[in-house]
Write an enzyme that holds these catalytic residues in place. Structure first.
Site, PDB file in Angstrom:
ATOM      1  N   HIS A 155       0.853  -1.200   0.000  1.00 38.79           N
ATOM      2  CA  HIS A 155       0.000   0.000   0.000  1.00 38.79           C
ATOM      3  C   HIS A 155       0.880   1.238   0.000  1.00 38.79           C
ATOM      4  CE1 HIS A 155      -3.167   2.816   1.151  1.00 38.79           C
ATOM      5  NE2 HIS A 155      -3.987   1.909   0.688  1.00 38.79           N
ATOM      6  N   ASP A 167      -7.953  -5.551   0.225  1.00 33.65           N
ATOM      7  CA  ASP A 167      -8.433  -6.375  -0.888  1.00 33.65           C
ATOM      8  C   ASP A 167      -8.005  -7.835  -0.803  1.00 33.65           C
ATOM      9  OD1 ASP A 167      -9.754  -4.338  -2.203  1.00 33.65           O
ATOM     10  OD2 ASP A 167      -7.892  -3.593  -3.060  1.00 33.65           O
TER      11      ASP A 167
HETATM   12  N1  CMC Z   1       4.089  -7.495  -4.852  1.00 33.34           N
HETATM   13  C1  CMC Z   1       5.418  -7.449  -5.043  1.00 33.34           C
HETATM   14  N2  CMC Z   1       6.165  -6.337  -4.913  1.00 33.34           N
HETATM   15  C2  CMC Z   1       5.536  -5.214  -4.565  1.00 33.34           C
HETATM   16  C3  CMC Z   1       4.150  -5.178  -4.338  1.00 33.34           C
HETATM   17  C4  CMC Z   1       3.417  -6.373  -4.490  1.00 33.34           C
HETATM   18  N3  CMC Z   1       2.085  -6.402  -4.283  1.00 33.34           N
HETATM   19  N4  CMC Z   1       3.773  -3.922  -4.002  1.00 33.34           N
HETATM   20  C5  CMC Z   1       4.895  -3.190  -4.026  1.00 33.34           C
HETATM   21  N5  CMC Z   1       5.963  -3.963  -4.361  1.00 33.34           N
HETATM   22  C6  CMC Z   1       7.363  -3.530  -4.436  1.00 33.34           C
HETATM   23  C7  CMC Z   1       7.599  -2.766  -5.717  1.00 33.34           C
HETATM   24  O1  CMC Z   1       8.041  -3.603  -6.753  1.00 33.34           O
HETATM   25  C8  CMC Z   1       8.650  -1.767  -5.285  1.00 33.34           C
HETATM   26  O2  CMC Z   1       9.893  -2.423  -5.274  1.00 33.34           O
HETATM   27  P1  CMC Z   1      11.239  -1.585  -5.632  1.00 33.34           P
HETATM   28  O3  CMC Z   1      11.351  -0.534  -4.587  1.00 33.34           O
HETATM   29  O4  CMC Z   1      12.314  -2.621  -5.581  1.00 33.34           O
HETATM   30  O5  CMC Z   1      11.022  -1.021  -7.006  1.00 33.34           O
HETATM   31  C9  CMC Z   1       8.303  -1.466  -3.822  1.00 33.34           C
HETATM   32  O6  CMC Z   1       7.575  -2.623  -3.355  1.00 33.34           O
HETATM   33  C10 CMC Z   1       7.430  -0.239  -3.650  1.00 33.34           C
HETATM   34  O7  CMC Z   1       6.295  -0.374  -4.508  1.00 33.34           O
HETATM   35  P2  CMC Z   1       5.659   0.821  -5.311  1.00 33.34           P
HETATM   36  O8  CMC Z   1       4.853   0.266  -6.448  1.00 33.34           O
HETATM   37  O9  CMC Z   1       6.708   1.841  -5.634  1.00 33.34           O
HETATM   38  O10 CMC Z   1       4.724   1.431  -4.204  1.00 33.34           O
HETATM   39  P3  CMC Z   1       3.467   2.319  -4.461  1.00 33.34           P
HETATM   40  O11 CMC Z   1       3.209   3.025  -3.185  1.00 33.34           O
HETATM   41  O12 CMC Z   1       3.650   3.159  -5.678  1.00 33.34           O
HETATM   42  O13 CMC Z   1       2.334   1.236  -4.801  1.00 33.34           O
HETATM   43  C11 CMC Z   1       0.537  -0.260  -4.629  1.00 33.34           C
HETATM   44  C12 CMC Z   1       1.348   0.812  -3.918  1.00 33.34           C
HETATM   45  C13 CMC Z   1      -0.723  -0.569  -3.788  1.00 33.34           C
HETATM   46  C14 CMC Z   1       0.057   0.245  -5.992  1.00 33.34           C
HETATM   47  C15 CMC Z   1       1.397  -1.552  -4.781  1.00 33.34           C
HETATM   48  O14 CMC Z   1       1.776  -2.037  -3.505  1.00 33.34           O
HETATM   49  C16 CMC Z   1       0.688  -2.650  -5.575  1.00 33.34           C
HETATM   50  O15 CMC Z   1       0.718  -2.644  -6.803  1.00 33.34           O
HETATM   51  N6  CMC Z   1       0.002  -3.618  -4.864  1.00 33.34           N
HETATM   52  C17 CMC Z   1      -0.778  -4.623  -5.538  1.00 33.34           C
HETATM   53  C18 CMC Z   1      -2.134  -4.043  -5.907  1.00 33.34           C
HETATM   54  C19 CMC Z   1      -3.036  -3.848  -4.726  1.00 33.34           C
HETATM   55  O16 CMC Z   1      -3.191  -4.728  -3.885  1.00 33.34           O
HETATM   56  N7  CMC Z   1      -3.724  -2.678  -4.673  1.00 33.34           N
HETATM   57  C20 CMC Z   1      -4.725  -2.391  -3.643  1.00 33.34           C
HETATM   58  C21 CMC Z   1      -4.323  -1.252  -2.755  1.00 33.34           C
HETATM   59  S1  CMC Z   1      -5.406  -1.133  -1.314  1.00 33.34           S
HETATM   60  C22 CMC Z   1      -6.962  -0.763  -1.957  1.00 33.34           C
HETATM   61  C23 CMC Z   1      -7.031   0.541  -2.647  1.00 33.34           C
HETATM   62  O17 CMC Z   1      -6.523   1.547  -2.147  1.00 33.34           O
HETATM   63  O18 CMC Z   1      -7.626   0.594  -3.732  1.00 33.34           O
END
Ligand code: CMC
Length: 428
Positions: free
Chosen positions: A306, A363
């Site tokens: 998140h 989720d």
């Molecule tokens: N699985 C594997 N690696 C992950 C994941 C994951 N679910 N989420 C983040 N990472 C890694 C990502 O690859 C990155 O690694 P690095 O620093 O080496 O590049 C690091 O963790 C930080 O991730 P980010 O994408 O830069 O973080 P963000 O804050 O931009 O993204 C997020 C947050 C929710 C989009 C992401 O965690 C994600 O894609 N999760 C899966 C989708 C998900 O479950 N979304 C629902 C969110 S809660 C409900 C809502 O708000 O709608």
């Protein structure tokens, strides 16, 4: 005038930037005059360090895993309150008295029906249309049906539009489901609760009496509470940005629904269950954990991680408990829940997830419950939209009521060509 300030030295010039303090949470450096004073912009594409507005609705402490609505912890609301009461709280700032709650629930129940002509709108969609596609279209179309509540400068019209949106969303979502399975639309039954009425409109058929199962009604209501609002997330910011131009509330909420649809946001619940089905049995989990860690593989653990929570999402805690309640009530035992629990356990003991502070989010478990209740995966995000409508509407009202509100208009770091002369096609 703020007591504290931050000093910025840029281009041989030093300026003082006021520091603002909220009731709780990080202080905020006020950069509104930065461009005027320095000619420079700030750069923060994903808004990782940017507060876009002032808000008194919802507070998240991502490090501690805390979520408060108007000061009340989400766990207490989910356990002790109900969705109508939480809706009132979000809209009005305080918990209602018994009379206020009864009046509010009654008012909402008086707006549950859709203009009859809207049902013909549905028939324009293919039967296999995604419910979110229908939701975007139908909610946007409300602007063409309820002209008497689109004057955003009139607080009374804003209130009526808000009530209409909260009340009609279950009807719109249930009709999207009915259309996809080829069953007749059911009109609302206002003798039922908000959530009971939604379950009946979704799963009832005219030929039979539909009995709402109290445990399912309670679980569904709790799921609505868990999704009601979540500070300045992508869809809420979309609603605010759309609303900042003066667009009508129905158009703004349609914009929020469109943004929610993405797999990084609201569609993660659908993606999480599809992922669990793909994994299938616990013995396959290590393979998928390795894939999630592999930078060359686009696969991510859906329902994990998140932007704000760097700790367990408090909504996921309640959701996990609710799975067991629903399974007990419906006497089902989906082995995917076991797979989900094992996946969580293995991911949380893996260094990659520990170092990056990736925990289950709301989720991760919601799909298992929704599937047990009988919803197809395509409906999951529509349910999220239904519940989040109250948050969107409350945030939109808060913004419009703010006398300092201006149109949202970010700037950019331009990297395209500089000015050059047009060359006629025959000379290129
Ligand atoms: N699985 C594997 N690696 C992950 C994941 C994951 N679910 N989420 C983040 N990472 C890694 C990502 O690859 C990155 O690694 P690095 O620093 O080496 O590049 C690091 O963790 C930080 O991730 P980010 O994408 O830069 O973080 P963000 O804050 O931009 O993204 C997020 C947050 C929710 C989009 C992401 O965690 C994600 O894609 N999760 C899966 C989708 C998900 O479950 N979304 C629902 C969110 S809660 C409900 C809502 O708000 O709608």
């Amino acid at each position: 005038m703020a007591d504290k300030s931050a000093t910025l030295t840029y281009d041989n010039k030093t300026i003082e930037l006021p520091v603002l303090e909220g009731s709780v949470g990080p202080e905020v450096i006020d950069i509104r005059k930065l461009y005027g004073q320095t000619g420079a912009f700030t750069y923060d594409p994903g808004y990782k360090s940017t507060g876009s507005c002032e808000s008194a609705l919802t507070y998240i402490d991502g490090d501690e895993g805390i979520l408060l609505h108007r000061g009340y912890p989400i766990g207490q609301l989910a356990e002790q309150s109900n969705f109508m009461e939480v809706s009132y709280l979000l809209l009005n700032g305080e918990l209602p008295s018994k009379t206020e709650l009864d009046d509010f629930s009654y008012t909402i129940s008086r707006h549950t029906m859709l203009h009859e002509q809207l049902s013909t709108f549905y028939r324009g969609f293919r039967r296999d249309a995604h419910p979110m596609a229908i939701m975007c279209g139908v909610v946007g179309a409300l602007s063409a049906f309820y002209h008497d509540s689109t004057d955003i400068s009139d607080p009374e019209q804003r209130k009526i539009a808000s009530h209409r949106l909260i009340a009609k969303m279950p009807t719109i979502a249930a009709m999207a489901y009915k259309y996809s399975v080829g069953q007749p639309f059911l009109y609302p039954d206002n003798s039922l609760s908000y959530t009971g009425n939604f379950l009946r409109m979704t799963f009832g058929v005219p030929a039979e009496q539909y009995e709402v199962v109290p445990a399912v009604e309670k679980a569904m209501d709790r799921i609505f509470i868990l999704h009601a609002d979540h500070e300045q997330n992508a869809s809420t910011s979309t609603v605010r940005l759309a609303g900042s131009s003066g667009a009508n509330p129905f158009a703004c909420i349609a914009a929020g629904i469109a943004c929610l649809w993405g797999p990084a946001h609201g569609s993660a619940n659908e993606a999480a269950l599809n992922m669990l089905r793909e994994i299938g049995t616990p013995d396959k989990i290590p393979h998928y954990i390795e894939r999630a860690k592999d930078k060359n593989d686009p696969f991510r653990l859906m329902g994990f991680g998140h932007r704000v929570y760097k700790n367990y999402d408090p909504r996921a805690t309640v959701m996990q408990k609710t799975v067991r309640e629903v399974f007990d009530a419906l006497k089902v035992n989906d082995p995917l829940f076991e797979t989900a629990l094992r996946l969580e356990e293995m991911a949380l003991s893996d260094d990659y997830f520990k170092e990056k502070k990736l925990f289950p989010n709301v989720d991760f478990y919601s799909g298992v419950i929704l599937s047990a209740i009988g919803f197809p995966t395509t409906m999951f995000t529509a349910l999220f939209a239904l519940a989040r409508t109250v948050g969107w509407v409350a945030q939109w009202n808060e913004m419009i009521s703010d006398p300092g509100q201006v149109i949202g208009r970010p700037r950019q770091l331009y990297t395209g060509p500089t000015a050059r002369d047009y060359v006629p096609v025959e000379k290129r």
